[in-house]
Design a protein around this motif. Structure first.
Motif: not given
Length: 178
Positions: A156-174
């Protein structure tokens, strides 16, 4: 062999569980497209949000006539407790404290085991879901599955991970399962 890439919050115990908001977010940024039954087709920005390694990956983006799942599509999953996902190619996990390799993990651990695992080297107690599965397994309460992605084939690119973090308040991994 079909594989999948999964995205989930870094901490399997994170409280984020709003599947409706997650679905809307993924649609808004273009990762997902039309919903069919229990999955989504890849959206208009899929190729900009997932980077594929190698010179020419072969991706089937539309459902085949035979009704199989042998095409790239997206599922959202939600569980009350962290769900551990492993596969045939899951590498032995490691203790997050001392890096001890659990070579016989398939016999030593139960995937649905909510108990702590006791490291024989450092004596650290760790929930099975919190072991270091090194991107060949993982756990979460809310997961995004991208089907027909082979291990290491895409990230996943940073844009996707950033959108997920903004939504959830948490960092994401894959991680990957094959």
């Amino acid at each position: 062999m079909n594989g999948s890439m999964y995205l989930t919050t870094e901490n399997p115990d994170d409280a984020f569980n709003d599947l409706t908001a997650l679905s809307a977010c993924l649609n808004d940024i273009g990762l997902t497209g039309e919903k069919i039954s229990d999955f989504f087709l890849c959206g208009s920005q899929f190729a900009q949000l997932i980077t594929f390694m190698g010179c020419s990956p072969h991706l089937v983006m539309t459902p085949p006539d035979d009704g199989s799942e042998n095409f790239c599509h997206i599922r959202l999953m939600q569980f009350d407790q962290p769900k551990l996902l492993t596969g045939q190619q899951t590498a032995p996990p490691r203790c997050p404290a001392c890096r001890f390799r659990i070579s016989d993990w398939e016999n030593a651990l139960k995937p649905d085991d909510a108990n702590d695992w006791d490291c024989p080297k450092c004596r650290q107690q760790t929930p099975v879901a919190h072991l270091d599965w090194r991107q060949s397994g993982g756990a979460g309460k809310i997961l995004i599955e991208i089907k027909n992605i082979f291990p290491g084939e895409a990230v996943p690119v940073d844009k996707l991970l950033t959108a997920l973090k903004k939504l959830s308040g948490n960092n994401w991994k894959y991680f990957y399962i094959a």
